[in-house]
Design a protein around this motif. Structure first.
Motif, PDB file in Angstrom:
ATOM      1  N   TYR A 107      41.932 122.630  -7.170  1.00  0.00           N
ATOM      2  CA  TYR A 107      42.292 123.735  -6.510  1.00  0.00           C
ATOM      3  C   TYR A 107      41.596 124.438  -6.035  1.00  0.00           C
ATOM      4  CZ  TYR A 107      42.752 127.959  -8.778  1.00  0.00           C
ATOM      5  OH  TYR A 107      42.520 128.527  -9.941  1.00  0.00           O
ATOM      6  N   MET A 108      40.409 124.979  -6.183  1.00  0.00           N
ATOM      7  CA  MET A 108      39.726 125.846  -5.141  1.00  0.00           C
ATOM      8  C   MET A 108      38.951 125.994  -4.172  1.00  0.00           C
ATOM      9  SD  MET A 108      38.143 128.311  -8.222  1.00  0.00           S
ATOM     10  CE  MET A 108      39.732 129.426  -9.297  1.00  0.00           C
ATOM     11  N   PHE A 109      38.597 123.660  -4.667  1.00  0.00           N
ATOM     12  CA  PHE A 109      37.755 124.088  -2.869  1.00  0.00           C
ATOM     13  C   PHE A 109      38.610 123.557  -1.929  1.00  0.00           C
ATOM     14  CE2 PHE A 109      36.064 120.784  -6.576  1.00  0.00           C
ATOM     15  CZ  PHE A 109      35.143 120.056  -6.482  1.00  0.00           C
ATOM     16  N   HIS A 110      40.223 124.198  -2.419  1.00  0.00           N
ATOM     17  CA  HIS A 110      41.002 123.516  -0.897  1.00  0.00           C
ATOM     18  C   HIS A 110      40.678 125.323  -0.890  1.00  0.00           C
ATOM     19  CE1 HIS A 110      45.581 123.512   0.910  1.00  0.00           C
ATOM     20  NE2 HIS A 110      44.860 124.430   2.051  1.00  0.00           N
ATOM     21  N   PHE A 111      40.599 126.288  -1.030  1.00  0.00           N
ATOM     22  CA  PHE A 111      40.354 127.619  -0.028  1.00  0.00           C
ATOM     23  C   PHE A 111      38.975 127.732   0.407  1.00  0.00           C
ATOM     24  CE2 PHE A 111      44.030 128.109  -3.149  1.00  0.00           C
ATOM     25  CZ  PHE A 111      44.856 128.560  -2.242  1.00  0.00           C
ATOM     26  N   ALA A 112      37.677 126.743  -0.585  1.00  0.00           N
ATOM     27  CA  ALA A 112      36.528 127.113  -0.099  1.00  0.00           C
ATOM     28  C   ALA A 112      36.653 126.343   1.418  1.00  0.00           C
ATOM     29  CB  ALA A 112      35.533 126.179  -1.402  1.00  0.00           C
ATOM     30  N   ASP A 172      42.737 137.399   0.060  1.00  0.00           N
ATOM     31  CA  ASP A 172      43.221 138.122   1.220  1.00  0.00           C
ATOM     32  C   ASP A 172      43.956 136.988   2.676  1.00  0.00           C
ATOM     33  OD1 ASP A 172      40.956 138.082   2.822  1.00  0.00           O
ATOM     34  OD2 ASP A 172      40.349 139.576   2.081  1.00  0.00           O
ATOM     35  N   LYS A 173      44.434 137.834   3.747  1.00  0.00           N
ATOM     36  CA  LYS A 173      45.126 137.086   4.348  1.00  0.00           C
ATOM     37  C   LYS A 173      43.763 135.753   5.876  1.00  0.00           C
ATOM     38  CE  LYS A 173      45.175 141.162   8.309  1.00  0.00           C
ATOM     39  NZ  LYS A 173      46.184 141.284   8.561  1.00  0.00           N
ATOM     40  N   SER A 174      42.870 136.505   5.412  1.00  0.00           N
ATOM     41  CA  SER A 174      41.389 135.521   6.221  1.00  0.00           C
ATOM     42  C   SER A 174      41.262 134.564   4.703  1.00  0.00           C
ATOM     43  CB  SER A 174      40.362 136.956   6.650  1.00  0.00           C
ATOM     44  OG  SER A 174      39.939 137.389   5.197  1.00  0.00           O
ATOM     45  N   GLY A 175      41.828 134.390   4.083  1.00  0.00           N
ATOM     46  CA  GLY A 175      41.124 133.421   2.828  1.00  0.00           C
ATOM     47  C   GLY A 175      40.255 133.800   2.242  1.00  0.00           C
ATOM     48  N   SER A 176      39.821 135.009   1.859  1.00  0.00           N
ATOM     49  CA  SER A 176      38.321 135.614   0.907  1.00  0.00           C
ATOM     50  C   SER A 176      38.837 136.025  -0.630  1.00  0.00           C
ATOM     51  CB  SER A 176      37.723 136.889   1.643  1.00  0.00           C
ATOM     52  OG  SER A 176      37.046 137.149   2.804  1.00  0.00           O
ATOM     53  N   PRO A 177      38.363 135.827  -1.112  1.00  0.00           N
ATOM     54  CA  PRO A 177      38.978 135.746  -2.156  1.00  0.00           C
ATOM     55  C   PRO A 177      38.526 137.665  -3.186  1.00  0.00           C
ATOM     56  CG  PRO A 177      36.157 135.278  -2.826  1.00  0.00           C
ATOM     57  CD  PRO A 177      36.897 134.516  -1.790  1.00  0.00           C
ATOM     58  N   GLU A 231      29.624 138.259   2.326  1.00  0.00           N
ATOM     59  CA  GLU A 231      30.884 138.281   2.920  1.00  0.00           C
ATOM     60  C   GLU A 231      31.155 136.796   3.313  1.00  0.00           C
ATOM     61  OE1 GLU A 231      32.617 139.885   6.827  1.00  0.00           O
ATOM     62  OE2 GLU A 231      30.551 140.840   5.990  1.00  0.00           O
ATOM     63  N   GLY A 232      31.634 136.399   3.454  1.00  0.00           N
ATOM     64  CA  GLY A 232      32.420 135.156   3.443  1.00  0.00           C
ATOM     65  C   GLY A 232      32.242 133.719   2.419  1.00  0.00           C
ATOM     66  N   SER A 233      31.729 134.214   1.626  1.00  0.00           N
ATOM     67  CA  SER A 233      31.822 133.311   0.440  1.00  0.00           C
ATOM     68  C   SER A 233      33.018 132.870  -0.438  1.00  0.00           C
ATOM     69  CB  SER A 233      31.004 133.937  -0.875  1.00  0.00           C
ATOM     70  OG  SER A 233      29.786 134.859  -0.718  1.00  0.00           O
ATOM     71  N   ALA A 234      33.130 131.871  -0.886  1.00  0.00           N
ATOM     72  CA  ALA A 234      34.104 131.280  -1.834  1.00  0.00           C
ATOM     73  C   ALA A 234      33.657 131.592  -3.096  1.00  0.00           C
ATOM     74  CB  ALA A 234      34.791 130.005  -1.498  1.00  0.00           C
ATOM     75  N   LEU A 235      34.549 131.329  -4.332  1.00  0.00           N
ATOM     76  CA  LEU A 235      34.835 130.835  -4.671  1.00  0.00           C
ATOM     77  C   LEU A 235      35.359 129.656  -5.581  1.00  0.00           C
ATOM     78  CD1 LEU A 235      36.475 133.903  -7.215  1.00  0.00           C
ATOM     79  CD2 LEU A 235      34.177 133.778  -6.703  1.00  0.00           C
ATOM     80  N   MET A 236      34.216 129.085  -6.484  1.00  0.00           N
ATOM     81  CA  MET A 236      34.503 127.373  -6.701  1.00  0.00           C
ATOM     82  C   MET A 236      34.855 127.021  -8.574  1.00  0.00           C
ATOM     83  SD  MET A 236      33.021 125.252  -3.416  1.00  0.00           S
ATOM     84  CE  MET A 236      33.787 123.091  -4.373  1.00  0.00           C
ATOM     85  N   GLY A 237      35.522 126.494  -9.192  1.00  0.00           N
ATOM     86  CA  GLY A 237      35.192 126.486 -10.318  1.00  0.00           C
ATOM     87  C   GLY A 237      34.044 125.629 -11.080  1.00  0.00           C
ATOM     88  N   GLY A 238      33.905 125.121 -11.900  1.00  0.00           N
ATOM     89  CA  GLY A 238      33.125 124.028 -12.439  1.00  0.00           C
ATOM     90  C   GLY A 238      34.898 122.800 -13.260  1.00  0.00           C
ATOM     91  N   ASN A 239      34.686 122.115 -12.099  1.00  0.00           N
ATOM     92  CA  ASN A 239      36.413 121.443 -12.733  1.00  0.00           C
ATOM     93  C   ASN A 239      37.473 121.969 -11.984  1.00  0.00           C
ATOM     94  OD1 ASN A 239      34.463 119.605 -12.972  1.00  0.00           O
ATOM     95  ND2 ASN A 239      34.048 119.714 -15.396  1.00  0.00           N
TER      96      ASN A 239
END
Length: 581
Positions: A154-159, A98-103, A143-151
């Motif tokens: 690009y998901m590092f950016h949003f975290a 969403d616009k706040s960056g929450s997945p 709330e406030g958590s990020a998703l980060m995938g194994g390898n």
């Protein structure tokens, strides 16, 4: 063997290794950084391509498109291809925020380790629904958590976009489904591309600590991910647009490398010296450290250390939180060198400063035994070393390889087996599978039974040599095929040299009942110098534990091997290597 929720956990690539780099200027302590470039704004939208390297070898790409949505949110789609032995993936993934960056949702479809993988995550009202291969489960979403995938880099950016740059300093960012990463903006690097002195550009540098491993990430002036490095794993990712800046990014790592690079030098006032050496193996180079006693008359006896399964650096460090200071072979080497015994320990092929990663797709324990033989020949070429007083000390898989070498080289003086196996590989792995599932509190009895049946079926297919085309990359690998069929005891029966067998009583990877099995096989074949010591309350790492389970490894009371283990090992080796001298 254990399937991981790929978009949900930070899974780093390899065992510890080093990235060669050139000097760069770190920000002075206490200095003020310029204002950070926003990491979540419409300027990040568009297409990009990340190029992956392990050392200097290309190992894959990640083609990414981020779309800016009319409601202010973001939608990313990526194709990630990573070709690394034991860690290959080919996935198409999506991530909606969403616009706040929450997945709000994520999908992953393709192959992991050569096996089909299909997973989706949907997040709504504080609950995440995870569907993997058609099976759904629900978990609370903080709330406030990020998703980060194994390898999935690009998901590092949003975290990192959840980092409060105005507040600065180190900050904890929660990662779903459990855990945190520590993030800090540490510098703004003004970098110059190769051969283009007028093309300088500035990049904000962030450091992430995940599972005890440091990751360095740069963002450009538009807030786009420009480069990423895992220095201790020799891995880098570079935005294709910035290929000319590759050398400059490596240079910017130098100051950080000095603080995180393992120190193999001799401690101040030590009774030994530490020399960085290289050993020529079959088509590649092993890099290591040779400790030589300062006092006493040479040539000296020597010990070669042999690490356990998986490519590891010379101290046999493990990239697990809570075990950052675990360095068993560093401890053992320094203890032996203090008693007049030289020690050679090397980075395994393909990691650290050793080369040979291209060989890992076909290598087996037989090949790793050849690596040890190359080290033996190297020591015999050194005038400081007595060629007839070289011993081997192996841990876990190293405890299987040491007898392989000693049985074919009668000049080897002695071997030490630390949690070496006595049972055939398939029996060892079947036990590990069963114990791990029994220890898993998240699965129902029916789910455990189904997983056990599935994994045992895979083991049996490999052993029987039937069609394995649908099995995972690891299960199809030459290493696994050899390991599962290998019986250590016939080789133990060929060892005529003195054997010391060390074992943790509550080891759940190599069970303690295997120590007397090794002793019995050796004595039955006529070996009269066999010593066994089982240490109460110690696990596979020779550390104090409650149950010995792998799940305890990140919460142990200490990461240092106790004096009783060190003394038993050094006393025994010193006696065998100095007898008759």
């Amino acid at each position: 063997m254990k399937q991981t929720f790929l978009p949900l956990a930070v899974i780093l690539l390899f065992q510890a290794a080093l990235l060669n780099s050139v000097p760069a200027q770190e920000k002075p302590a206490g200095s003020m950084l310029p204002s950070a470039t926003p990491l979540l704004s419409p300027s990040i939208c568009g297409k990009s391509n990340l190029l992956f390297k392990l050392g200097e070898q290309p190992v894959g790409t990640e083609a990414l498109e981020i779309r800016c949505q009319p409601d202010g949110g973001y939608s990313a789609v990526a194709r990630t291809e990573l070709k690394v032995p034991g860690a290959s993936i080919d996935l198409t993934t999506t991530l909606d925020l969403d616009k706040s960056g929450s997945p709000t949702s994520s999908t992953a479809k393709g192959t992991v380790g050569g096996r089909p993988f299909d997973q989706s995550v949907s997040i709504k009202d504080g609950t995440a629904t995870i569907t993997t291969d058609g099976n759904a489960q629900q978990l609370p979403f903080k709330e406030g958590s990020a998703l980060m995938g194994g390898n999935l880099f690009y998901m590092f950016h949003f975290a990192i976009a959840r980092y409060d740059a105005a507040r600065g300093g180190p900050q904890e960012i929660p990662i779903f489904p459990g855990g945190n990463v520590k993030v800090e903006r540490v510098a703004r690097d003004a970098l110059t591309p190769a051969n283009l002195p007028t093309g300088a550009a500035s990049f904000d540098r962030y450091e992430i600590t995940a599972r005890g491993v440091v990751i360095v990430v740069w963002f450009d002036s538009r807030g786009r991910l420009a480069a990423l490095a895992v220095p201790l794993q020799n891995f880098g990712a570079l935005r294709e647009d910035y290929a000319a800046f590759e050398g400059s990014f490596k240079g910017a790592l130098a100051a950080k490398m000095k603080s995180i690079e393992p120190d193999y030098s001799a401690p101040s006032g030590a009774a030994f010296t530490a020399e960085e050496v290289t050993v020529q193996a079959k088509g590649f180079t092993l890099a290591g450290t040779l400790l030589l006693p300062k006092s006493g008359k040479g040539p000296f006896p020597a010990v070669i250390t042999i690490t356990g399964s998986g490519q590891q650096t010379r101290d046999e460090r493990l990239p697990l939180p809570g075990l950052e200071k675990y360095r068993p072979f560093g401890q053992i080497a320094e203890a032996l060198a203090s008693r007049g015994v030289a020690v050679l320990r090397v980075d395994d092929r393909g990691v650290g400063k050793s080369t040979g990663i291209q060989t890992l797709t076909s290598a087996t324990m037989i090949d790793f035994a050849d690596d040890v033989r190359a080290q033996v020949e190297y020591l015999r070429s050194r005038r400081e070393i007595d060629p007839k007083r070289i011993a081997l000390a192996g841990h876990s898989e190293g405890g299987v390889i040491a007898p392989m070498v000693a049985a074919t080289d009668p000049q080897i003086a002695a071997i030490v087996l630390m949690a070496g196996t006595a049972k055939r590989g398939d029996i060892v792995l079947e036990y590990q599978v069963a114990y791990q599932l029994d220890d898993d509190k998240t699965l129902t009895p029916d789910a455990k039974a189904a997983k056990r049946a599935e994994q045992l079926d895979e083991i049996h297919k490999v052993v029987q040599g039937v069609d394995t085309s649908k099995l995972s990359e690891l299960m199809r690998s030459p290493w696994m095929k050899h390991f599962l069929r290998y019986d250590p005891l016939p080789v133990i029966a060929q060892v005529r040299q003195p054997i010391l067998i060390l074992q943790g009583e509550i080891d759940r990877q190599v069970t303690a009942d295997q120590a007397p099995m090794i002793e019995k096989a050796a004595r039955a074949a006529g070996n009269k110098d066999v010593t066994v010591r089982v240490f109460p309350g110690l696990n596979h790492l020779f550390l104090p534990a409650k149950t010995g389970a792998f799940s305890e490894y990140t919460s142990l009371s200490t990461s240092t091997i106790g004096d009783d283990v060190i003394k038993q090992l050094t006393d025994w080796l010193a006696e065998r290597l100095t007898a008759g001298k």
